[in-house]
Design a protein around this motif. Sequence first.
Motif, mmCIF file in Angstrom:
data_model
loop_
_atom_site.group_PDB
_atom_site.id
_atom_site.type_symbol
_atom_site.label_atom_id
_atom_site.label_comp_id
_atom_site.label_asym_id
_atom_site.label_seq_id
_atom_site.Cartn_x
_atom_site.Cartn_y
_atom_site.Cartn_z
ATOM 1 N N GLY A 45 -15.446 62.822 60.896
ATOM 2 C CA GLY A 45 -15.028 63.766 59.872
ATOM 3 C C GLY A 45 -13.596 64.237 60.077
ATOM 4 O O GLY A 45 -12.848 64.435 59.123
ATOM 5 N N TYR A 46 -13.241 64.387 61.324
ATOM 6 C CA TYR A 46 -11.869 64.804 61.642
ATOM 7 C C TYR A 46 -10.898 63.785 61.042
ATOM 8 O O TYR A 46 -9.903 64.144 60.397
ATOM 9 N N ASN B 24 -10.718 63.812 57.157
ATOM 10 C CA ASN B 24 -9.893 64.904 56.632
ATOM 11 C C ASN B 24 -8.406 64.639 56.843
ATOM 12 O O ASN B 24 -7.602 64.818 55.915
ATOM 13 N N GLY C 88 -20.009 59.666 61.921
ATOM 14 C CA GLY C 88 -19.101 59.112 60.935
ATOM 15 C C GLY C 88 -18.890 60.092 59.798
ATOM 16 O O GLY C 88 -19.321 61.256 59.880
ATOM 17 N N ALA D 26 -19.318 69.099 54.979
ATOM 18 C CA ALA D 26 -19.980 68.630 56.201
ATOM 19 C C ALA D 26 -21.356 69.277 56.384
ATOM 20 O O ALA D 26 -22.302 68.625 56.827
ATOM 21 N N LYS E 248 -23.955 65.585 61.032
ATOM 22 C CA LYS E 248 -24.739 66.811 60.907
ATOM 23 C C LYS E 248 -26.109 66.473 60.329
ATOM 24 O O LYS E 248 -26.915 65.891 61.035
ATOM 25 N N HIS F 47 -12.302 74.577 58.291
ATOM 26 C CA HIS F 47 -12.486 73.876 59.558
ATOM 27 C C HIS F 47 -11.133 73.431 60.121
ATOM 28 O O HIS F 47 -10.229 73.062 59.373
HETATM 29 C C1 PLP Z 1 -18.031 68.932 62.028
HETATM 30 C C2 PLP Z 1 -17.028 69.124 60.954
HETATM 31 C C3 PLP Z 1 -15.996 68.202 60.759
HETATM 32 C C4 PLP Z 1 -15.738 67.089 61.730
HETATM 33 O O1 PLP Z 1 -16.637 66.057 61.561
HETATM 34 P P1 PLP Z 1 -16.867 65.055 62.785
HETATM 35 O O2 PLP Z 1 -17.527 63.887 62.159
HETATM 36 O O3 PLP Z 1 -17.722 65.780 63.752
HETATM 37 O O4 PLP Z 1 -15.511 64.737 63.328
HETATM 38 C C5 PLP Z 1 -15.176 68.356 59.662
HETATM 39 N N1 PLP Z 1 -15.333 69.392 58.820
HETATM 40 C C6 PLP Z 1 -16.284 70.321 59.001
HETATM 41 C C7 PLP Z 1 -16.404 71.446 58.030
HETATM 42 C C8 PLP Z 1 -17.149 70.223 60.075
HETATM 43 O O5 PLP Z 1 -18.073 71.150 60.276
#
Ligand code: PLP
Length: 396
Positions: free
Chosen positions: A106-107, A110, A242, A203, A236, A131
């Motif tokens: 997710g990082y 974004n 991913g 997320a 999550k 985030h």
């Molecule tokens: C956990 C999270 C991320 C990062 O996602 P990862 O796949 O863990 O890198 C991005 N945005 C939000 C809001 C999150 O809670």
Amino acid sequence: MSFDLAARLSARRAENLYRQRPLLESPQGPQVVVDGQPLLAFCNNDYLGLANHPQVIEAWQAGAARWGVGGGASHLVIGHSTPHHALEEALADLTGRPRALLFTTGYMANLGAVTALVGQGDTVLEDRLNHASLLDAGLLSGARFNRYLHNDAASLAKRLEKATGNTLVVTDGVFSMDGDLADLPALARETRAKGAWLMVDDAHGFGPLGAHGGGIVEHFGLSQEDVPVLVGTLGKAFGTAGAFVAGSEELIESLVQFARPYIYTTSQPPALACATLKSLELLRTEHWRREHLNALIRQFRQGAEQIGLTLMDSFTPIQPILIGDSARALRFSQLLRERGLMVTAIRPPTVPAGSARLRVTLSAAHTEAQVQLLLEGLAACFSLLGPVEPLEPNHA
Ligand SMILES: *Cc1c(COP(=O)(O)O)cnc(C)c1O
């Protein structure tokens, strides 16, 4: 010449902000073993209880047998395999968008989306409580970067007046440390009125929210015109790992061309995509998970209010208990742990100064009896520590 790391580390300790990594010695689930101690845990983001689901594990194993373990290359070279492609199609279907693009985390999704869409001469406007990955993405993009008041469409509108160039408005869907929902209908209205684009990182919404787990956008019934850039993560409620960006054909093709965290990294293991395809199916079809989770959320909120705990404005599985002071939050967390309960204390800079909290998260894998045990533990620790003087969190 010295970096003087020792001084930085001891300062962090002195401020009660030192971080330690609990060692998990079991799979995720309500009952875990941490640092050798069996605990009942309320702190992961596995909201639907899929991270250790037998069918998901089976899909992973079958995927590894069929496709091997490593992605082997980046997507643009020879790392884009059939399971990745099938997962992208399933995610497009879940979100009702023409296409979705799979990222490794997710990082990175974004960073990739924001930096591909805006740069020098453009503007990025973000909620103050977004985030960290979204804030970092905004800074890295080189666009003019400004934060508006938490979930405040009027504050956003003022900043939109002064925006120049292509303007991207960025918000969490469900705020990760507070559990409240972005007021997307109002944010989308202001954003569209100015010809800007809204990007939502949902997320924590995918899975728990929406009739079919489609998250905050499904919850509010918003269109692609309202939310042109929709991000979800798979670590999550999907229970795997991913992330993805969903949107128009042009958006996705632009990310393939220009999103550096997409281009310059190895694709995730194809077997992981096989596992996620299975968890996506369970997420969409097993409605009982959402229903059970919602019942637990109601049970928890009622019980916590009776004890006199300060809850936040949240009907999601993220149910933080506001403490204020970091040392006190740590102490509370420690007392719970001595009673066999694990709830993490979340402190600055993850949350604003003076708003340390216990971040309780609930999962469909919990039982009512387990939530009852948590409430009893909270009541006991709360009476030991005495009433909290609730500091207003600095949300302004
Ligand atoms: C956990 C999270 C991320 C990062 O996602 P990862 O796949 O863990 O890198 C991005 N945005 C939000 C809001 C999150 O809670």
